[in-house]
Design a protein around this motif. Structure first.
Motif, PDB file in Angstrom:
ATOM      1  N   VAL A  95       0.845  -1.195   0.000  1.00 12.70           N
ATOM      2  CA  VAL A  95       0.000   0.000   0.000  1.00 12.70           C
ATOM      3  C   VAL A  95       0.881   1.245   0.000  1.00 12.70           C
ATOM      4  O   VAL A  95       0.636   2.191  -0.753  1.00 12.70           O
ATOM      5  CB  VAL A  95      -0.970   0.004   1.205  1.00 12.70           C
ATOM      6  N   ALA A  96       1.926   1.259   0.830  1.00 12.26           N
ATOM      7  CA  ALA A  96       2.831   2.417   0.878  1.00 12.26           C
ATOM      8  C   ALA A  96       3.510   2.636  -0.470  1.00 12.26           C
ATOM      9  O   ALA A  96       3.615   3.769  -0.942  1.00 12.26           O
ATOM     10  CB  ALA A  96       3.868   2.235   1.986  1.00 12.26           C
ATOM     11  N   MET A  97       3.954   1.558  -1.112  1.00 13.70           N
ATOM     12  CA  MET A  97       4.588   1.699  -2.429  1.00 13.70           C
ATOM     13  C   MET A  97       3.586   2.219  -3.458  1.00 13.70           C
ATOM     14  O   MET A  97       3.916   3.072  -4.280  1.00 13.70           O
ATOM     15  CB  MET A  97       5.187   0.366  -2.885  1.00 13.70           C
ATOM     16  N   ARG A  98       2.375   1.698  -3.420  1.00 14.15           N
ATOM     17  CA  ARG A  98       1.324   2.142  -4.338  1.00 14.15           C
ATOM     18  C   ARG A  98       1.062   3.633  -4.148  1.00 14.15           C
ATOM     19  O   ARG A  98       1.009   4.400  -5.104  1.00 14.15           O
ATOM     20  CB  ARG A  98       0.045   1.347  -4.091  1.00 14.15           C
ATOM     21  N   GLN A  99       0.890   4.045  -2.904  1.00 13.60           N
ATOM     22  CA  GLN A  99       0.572   5.439  -2.641  1.00 13.60           C
ATOM     23  C   GLN A  99       1.723   6.361  -3.020  1.00 13.60           C
ATOM     24  O   GLN A  99       1.503   7.447  -3.549  1.00 13.60           O
ATOM     25  CB  GLN A  99       0.156   5.616  -1.174  1.00 13.60           C
ATOM     26  N   TRP A 100       2.950   5.938  -2.786  1.00 12.98           N
ATOM     27  CA  TRP A 100       4.098   6.732  -3.214  1.00 12.98           C
ATOM     28  C   TRP A 100       4.097   6.841  -4.738  1.00 12.98           C
ATOM     29  O   TRP A 100       4.305   7.915  -5.290  1.00 12.98           O
ATOM     30  CB  TRP A 100       5.403   6.111  -2.712  1.00 12.98           C
ATOM     31  N   GLY A 101       3.852   5.733  -5.422  1.00 16.65           N
ATOM     32  CA  GLY A 101       3.811   5.734  -6.880  1.00 16.65           C
ATOM     33  C   GLY A 101       2.719   6.643  -7.413  1.00 16.65           C
ATOM     34  O   GLY A 101       2.927   7.396  -8.378  1.00 16.65           O
ATOM     35  N   GLU A 103       1.498   9.252  -5.987  1.00 14.31           N
ATOM     36  CA  GLU A 103       1.854  10.643  -5.693  1.00 14.31           C
ATOM     37  C   GLU A 103       3.041  11.137  -6.513  1.00 14.31           C
ATOM     38  O   GLU A 103       3.069  12.283  -6.947  1.00 14.31           O
ATOM     39  CB  GLU A 103       2.187  10.753  -4.195  1.00 14.31           C
ATOM     40  N   GLN A 104       4.016  10.277  -6.761  1.00 20.14           N
ATOM     41  CA  GLN A 104       5.280  10.711  -7.343  1.00 20.14           C
ATOM     42  C   GLN A 104       5.477  10.355  -8.818  1.00 20.14           C
ATOM     43  O   GLN A 104       6.328  10.947  -9.468  1.00 20.14           O
ATOM     44  CB  GLN A 104       6.456  10.131  -6.538  1.00 20.14           C
ATOM     45  N   LYS A 108      -0.590  14.876 -12.730  1.00 15.34           N
ATOM     46  CA  LYS A 108      -1.887  15.242 -12.170  1.00 15.34           C
ATOM     47  C   LYS A 108      -2.981  14.887 -13.178  1.00 15.34           C
ATOM     48  O   LYS A 108      -2.901  15.246 -14.355  1.00 15.34           O
ATOM     49  CB  LYS A 108      -1.927  16.726 -11.845  1.00 15.34           C
ATOM     50  N   GLY A 109      -3.968  14.130 -12.715  1.00 17.21           N
ATOM     51  CA  GLY A 109      -5.078  13.728 -13.574  1.00 17.21           C
ATOM     52  C   GLY A 109      -4.814  12.496 -14.425  1.00 17.21           C
ATOM     53  O   GLY A 109      -5.720  12.007 -15.096  1.00 17.21           O
ATOM     54  N   GLU A 110      -3.574  11.990 -14.416  1.00 13.91           N
ATOM     55  CA  GLU A 110      -3.259  10.786 -15.204  1.00 13.91           C
ATOM     56  C   GLU A 110      -3.954   9.571 -14.584  1.00 13.91           C
ATOM     57  O   GLU A 110      -3.924   9.368 -13.374  1.00 13.91           O
ATOM     58  CB  GLU A 110      -1.748  10.569 -15.242  1.00 13.91           C
ATOM     59  N   ALA A 111      -4.575   8.784 -15.430  1.00 13.43           N
ATOM     60  CA  ALA A 111      -5.315   7.612 -14.964  1.00 13.43           C
ATOM     61  C   ALA A 111      -4.367   6.546 -14.411  1.00 13.43           C
ATOM     62  O   ALA A 111      -3.269   6.343 -14.928  1.00 13.43           O
ATOM     63  CB  ALA A 111      -6.141   7.032 -16.109  1.00 13.43           C
ATOM     64  N   HIS A 112      -4.794   5.890 -13.357  1.00 16.33           N
ATOM     65  CA  HIS A 112      -4.069   4.747 -12.782  1.00 16.33           C
ATOM     66  C   HIS A 112      -5.055   3.903 -11.980  1.00 16.33           C
ATOM     67  O   HIS A 112      -6.162   4.354 -11.669  1.00 16.33           O
ATOM     68  CB  HIS A 112      -2.897   5.210 -11.903  1.00 16.33           C
TER      69      HIS A 112
END
Length: 157
Positions: A95-101, A103-104, A108-112
């Motif tokens: 989850v931490a890696m996902r959230q960092w990814g 954010e970083q 902005k606005g790019e789909a994931h």
């Protein structure tokens, strides 16, 4: 090719964890296992990984107690790979890696893809280290107490 230095006896918890699950294929296999992938062929199809590399990483994760093989849930002769409790304890790391990814690594606005709570459909709250009282904890508020060199590697004395 130079042999990679093993870190499984390091006094650093990060080094030991990276030694075991820091390989990109291992992390992606674990991610897929959390997403419900259970069969060798399904892992291979999802990841586009060579069979020999997949077999090696699955064996490594099994030997480490992160995955285990169980009889196939459909009663066939196949075996399923499932996360053990030790493997499931890696969930906060992913989850931490996902959230960092998110954010970083995305504009902005790019789909994931988005991790949501199954019951509510709401995005999972941001993971943050906290103090004992629940207040956010910044890296500058922490330090690592390292072992003295003599205690760090008793096998090398």
């Amino acid at each position: 090719m130079a042999k990679r230095k093993r870190l499984d006896d390091s006094p650093c918890p990060v080094a030991r964890a990276v030694d075991l699950v820091g390989d990109r294929w291992c992390l992606l296999i674990i991610r897929d296992a959390f997403d419900g992938v259970r069969r060798f062929g399904a892992f291979q199809a999802s990841l586009g990984i060579a069979r020999n590399i997949l077999a090696d990483r699955l064996r490594t994760l099994e030997q480490a107690g992160i995955l285990e093989t169980v009889p196939a849930s459909d009663g066939s002769a196949y075996q399923d790979y499932v996360l053990t409790p030790r493997g499931e304890s890696l969930f906060p790391l992913l989850v931490a890696m996902r959230q960092w990814g998110e954010e970083q690594l995305f504009a902005k606005g790019e789909a994931h893809s988005t991790l949501v709570e199954r019951s509510s459909g709401k995005p999972v709250a941001r993971l943050l280290p906290t103090r004992g009282d629940g207040e956010p904890l910044a890296a500058a508020d922490t330090c690592v107490i390292k072992l003295p060199a003599s205690a760090a590697s008793p096998s090398k004395q």
